[in-house]
Design an enzyme around this catalytic site. Structure first.
Site, short mmCIF file in Angstrom:
data_model
loop_
_atom_site.label_atom_id
_atom_site.label_comp_id
_atom_site.label_asym_id
_atom_site.label_seq_id
_atom_site.Cartn_x
_atom_site.Cartn_y
_atom_site.Cartn_z
N ARG A 38 0.89 -1.21 -0.03
CA ARG A 38 -0.09 0.21 0.10
C ARG A 38 0.79 1.34 -0.02
O ARG A 38 0.45 2.36 -0.69
CB ARG A 38 -0.94 -0.09 1.40
N ILE A 64 -6.98 8.45 -0.89
CA ILE A 64 -7.07 6.87 -0.97
C ILE A 64 -7.90 6.57 0.42
O ILE A 64 -7.55 7.11 1.22
CB ILE A 64 -5.70 6.42 -0.88
N SER A 65 -8.79 5.64 -0.03
CA SER A 65 -9.71 5.33 1.20
C SER A 65 -8.89 4.72 2.45
O SER A 65 -8.08 3.82 2.16
CB SER A 65 -10.68 4.34 0.60
N GLN A 66 -9.56 4.44 3.51
CA GLN A 66 -9.20 3.84 4.52
C GLN A 66 -9.06 2.44 4.40
O GLN A 66 -10.07 1.59 3.66
CB GLN A 66 -10.34 3.90 5.55
N PRO A 67 -8.16 1.43 4.62
CA PRO A 67 -7.92 0.28 4.31
C PRO A 67 -9.12 -0.69 4.44
O PRO A 67 -9.58 -1.49 3.61
CB PRO A 67 -6.90 -0.28 5.22
#
Ligand code: SAH
Length: 220
Positions: A38, A64-67
């Site tokens: 990531r 970038i979204s939260q995992p």
């Protein structure tokens, strides 16, 4: 050092605390998350934050979204390996790369050319050959490669674009955040013939889906 061995303990920790502890258990998904670097998808200088439990800025006003949200949306797509997948909103390319590891073929559309180029470069460098990033307005989908077994929309929509429903295969699922510009409901739309079964999953916050069947692009 080989790309995927860097930060591997941070990745294991992320998967355990943020993903498994919140109830996701599919082993193909967990293994893909443990492998996929990531930190290659975040802004230069932000690598050390890449495994934190939050979204991060990637420039151009995008994130970038939260995992966990990326993992949850992937899990809702229920991929087994042979699917044709469309993503709308490539952003960093992390979600597209993850889908590439779990499905047969992925088309991902991004409206900001610089983000699309950067994402395609990272994905290619990582040796993920089945993901193609396209610059354009994803609210109209990508009919050339339809129908799709799964469509993931990773930007917040004012309503579900009919063009995307039309491009779902029979039995296919669309995962999409629908609501206002500031908060949405994550929804799953599953196609059965010409009927759609709709389910609300949880409230989420995404950047707006801008385009023909999304929010109007502000010129002020
Ligand atoms: N999936 C991404 C996060 C998405 S952020 C990741 O893993 O990093 C949402 C992205 O959707 C932004 O990059 C934004 O530019 C893009 N976007 C917004 N409207 C769009 C549209 N109509 N078509 C394609 N991309 C769009």
């Amino acid at each position: 050092m080989e790309i995927s061995t860097q930060y591997s303990s941070e990745r294991d920790e992320m998967v355990l605390r943020q993903i498994e502890n919140r109830g996701l258990s599919n082993s193909r998904l967990l293994n893909a998350l443990r492998w996929l670097p990531r930190h290659e998808f975040v802004k230069q200088g932000d690598e050390k934050y890449a495994y934190k439990d939050e979204p991060l800025s990637i420039g151009f006003g995008q994130t970038i979204s939260q995992p966990y949200i990326t993992a949850l949306m992937t899990s809702l797509a229920a991929l087994e390996g042979n699917e044709n997948v469309l993503e709308v909103g490539t952003g960093s390319g992390y979600q597209a790369a993850l889908l590439g590891l779990l499905a047969r073929k992925v088309i991902s559309i991004e409206r900001i050319p610089e983000l699309a180029d950067r994402a395609q470069k990272v994905i290619s460098r990582l040796g993920i050959p089945n993901v193609k990033v396209i610059t354009g307005d994803g609210t109209t989908g990508w009919p050339e490669n339809a129908p799709y077994d799964a469509i993931l929309v990773t930007a917040g929509a004012p309503s579900v674009p009919q063009a995307l429903l039309d491009q779902l295969s029979d039995g296919g699922r669309m995962i999409i955040p629908v609501g206002s510009r500031s908060v949405q409901n994550l929804q799953v739309w599953q196609r059965n013939g010409n009927r759609f079964n709709e389910e609300n999953i949880l409230p989420v916050v995404f950047v707006p889906l801008l385009g023909k069947y999304g929010w109007q692009i502000r010129t002020d």
